[in-house]
Scaffold this motif. Structure first.
Motif, PDB file in Angstrom:
ATOM      1  N   GLN A  70       0.835  -1.210   0.000  1.00  0.00           N
ATOM      2  CA  GLN A  70       0.000   0.000   0.000  1.00  0.00           C
ATOM      3  C   GLN A  70       0.867   1.256   0.000  1.00  0.00           C
ATOM      4  O   GLN A  70       0.571   2.226  -0.699  1.00  0.00           O
ATOM      5  CB  GLN A  70      -0.929   0.011   1.219  1.00  0.00           C
ATOM      6  N   LEU A  71       1.937   1.226   0.780  1.00  0.00           N
ATOM      7  CA  LEU A  71       2.843   2.367   0.865  1.00  0.00           C
ATOM      8  C   LEU A  71       3.445   2.686  -0.498  1.00  0.00           C
ATOM      9  O   LEU A  71       3.426   3.837  -0.938  1.00  0.00           O
ATOM     10  CB  LEU A  71       3.963   2.077   1.876  1.00  0.00           C
ATOM     11  N   ILE A  72       3.976   1.673  -1.184  1.00  0.00           N
ATOM     12  CA  ILE A  72       4.619   1.977  -2.467  1.00  0.00           C
ATOM     13  C   ILE A  72       3.588   2.364  -3.526  1.00  0.00           C
ATOM     14  O   ILE A  72       3.911   3.122  -4.435  1.00  0.00           O
ATOM     15  CB  ILE A  72       5.599   0.875  -2.948  1.00  0.00           C
ATOM     16  N   ASP A  73       2.358   1.883  -3.401  1.00  0.00           N
ATOM     17  CA  ASP A  73       1.300   2.344  -4.312  1.00  0.00           C
ATOM     18  C   ASP A  73       1.048   3.836  -4.092  1.00  0.00           C
ATOM     19  O   ASP A  73       0.907   4.600  -5.050  1.00  0.00           O
ATOM     20  CB  ASP A  73       0.002   1.555  -4.100  1.00  0.00           C
ATOM     21  N   ARG A  74       0.987   4.242  -2.821  1.00  0.00           N
ATOM     22  CA  ARG A  74       0.786   5.663  -2.491  1.00  0.00           C
ATOM     23  C   ARG A  74       1.957   6.510  -2.999  1.00  0.00           C
ATOM     24  O   ARG A  74       1.769   7.580  -3.585  1.00  0.00           O
ATOM     25  CB  ARG A  74       0.665   5.828  -0.974  1.00  0.00           C
ATOM     26  N   LEU A  75       3.171   6.010  -2.765  1.00  0.00           N
ATOM     27  CA  LEU A  75       4.353   6.744  -3.199  1.00  0.00           C
ATOM     28  C   LEU A  75       4.436   6.824  -4.723  1.00  0.00           C
ATOM     29  O   LEU A  75       4.867   7.837  -5.275  1.00  0.00           O
ATOM     30  CB  LEU A  75       5.623   6.094  -2.631  1.00  0.00           C
ATOM     31  N   HIS A  76       4.011   5.773  -5.387  1.00  0.00           N
ATOM     32  CA  HIS A  76       3.991   5.754  -6.849  1.00  0.00           C
ATOM     33  C   HIS A  76       3.062   6.859  -7.356  1.00  0.00           C
ATOM     34  O   HIS A  76       3.408   7.596  -8.277  1.00  0.00           O
ATOM     35  CB  HIS A  76       3.524   4.365  -7.324  1.00  0.00           C
ATOM     36  N   GLY A  77       1.891   6.976  -6.723  1.00  0.00           N
ATOM     37  CA  GLY A  77       0.960   8.048  -7.078  1.00  0.00           C
ATOM     38  C   GLY A  77       1.584   9.410  -6.853  1.00  0.00           C
ATOM     39  O   GLY A  77       1.433  10.322  -7.673  1.00  0.00           O
ATOM     40  N   ARG A  78       2.284   9.544  -5.755  1.00  0.00           N
ATOM     41  CA  ARG A  78       2.968  10.812  -5.446  1.00  0.00           C
ATOM     42  C   ARG A  78       3.992  11.139  -6.529  1.00  0.00           C
ATOM     43  O   ARG A  78       4.077  12.260  -7.006  1.00  0.00           O
ATOM     44  CB  ARG A  78       3.644  10.697  -4.080  1.00  0.00           C
ATOM     45  N   PHE A  79       4.773  10.116  -6.916  1.00  0.00           N
ATOM     46  CA  PHE A  79       5.806  10.311  -7.939  1.00  0.00           C
ATOM     47  C   PHE A  79       5.172  10.783  -9.250  1.00  0.00           C
ATOM     48  O   PHE A  79       5.675  11.687  -9.901  1.00  0.00           O
ATOM     49  CB  PHE A  79       6.575   9.003  -8.158  1.00  0.00           C
ATOM     50  N   LEU A  80       4.053  10.165  -9.614  1.00  0.00           N
ATOM     51  CA  LEU A  80       3.401  10.492 -10.883  1.00  0.00           C
ATOM     52  C   LEU A  80       2.710  11.851 -10.861  1.00  0.00           C
ATOM     53  O   LEU A  80       2.610  12.510 -11.894  1.00  0.00           O
ATOM     54  CB  LEU A  80       2.369   9.408 -11.236  1.00  0.00           C
ATOM     55  N   ASN A  81       2.221  12.267  -9.700  1.00  0.00           N
ATOM     56  CA  ASN A  81       1.379  13.456  -9.628  1.00  0.00           C
ATOM     57  C   ASN A  81       2.039  14.691  -9.038  1.00  0.00           C
ATOM     58  O   ASN A  81       1.389  15.720  -8.874  1.00  0.00           O
ATOM     59  CB  ASN A  81       0.110  13.138  -8.830  1.00  0.00           C
ATOM     60  N   THR A  82       3.324  14.611  -8.705  1.00  0.00           N
ATOM     61  CA  THR A  82       4.015  15.757  -8.121  1.00  0.00           C
ATOM     62  C   THR A  82       4.890  16.405  -9.178  1.00  0.00           C
ATOM     63  O   THR A  82       5.566  15.712  -9.935  1.00  0.00           O
ATOM     64  CB  THR A  82       4.883  15.319  -6.915  1.00  0.00           C
TER      65      THR A  82
END
Length: 118
Positions: free
Chosen positions: A12-24
């Motif tokens: 779940q953490l890396i899914d959240r971080l992946h979203g952050r990477f894509l959307n920041t």
């Protein structure tokens, strides 16, 4: 916490971080002490979780017939740490980030499968 719970939390953490990477929008000012302190504060529990996971996973793969090799646990731990940092600093190519993300998920899923069949 159990290895299963920690593995699921990391997924779940890396899914959240992946979203952050894509959307920041990036890159960030790497010299900013304020940003560094925020990253340090945000990521401390993440690094703690990945460290705990690595220790539990190493014990698990050494003590049972698992499809995951101890070296995979160690390299996945390193990949997880890179994912955490690069999700804030946004300083690697998307392709490389995706490789870290996908290989981490692959090993995490293998651990979960091994736990189910243990």
């Amino acid at each position: 916490m159990s290895l299963k719970t920690n593995t699921e939390k990391i997924k779940q953490l890396i899914d959240r971080l992946h979203g952050r990477f894509l959307n920041t929008e990036g890159p960030v000012d790497k010299k900013s002490h304020e940003f560094f302190n925020k990253v340090k504060e945000d990521t401390a529990p993440m690094f703690e979780l990945t460290q705990t996971w690595m220790e539990e996973a190493e014990e698990f793969v050494k003590s049972r017939k698992a499809n995951v090799h101890p070296n995979q646990v160690k390299s996945t731990h390193e990949n997880l740490e890179m994912i955490i940092l690069h999700s804030y600093y946004l300083d690697i190519p998307m392709k490389r980030y995706k490789e870290l993300y996908q290989s981490s998920h692959y090993v995490l899923d293998m651990i979960l499968d091994d736990l189910e069949n243990a």
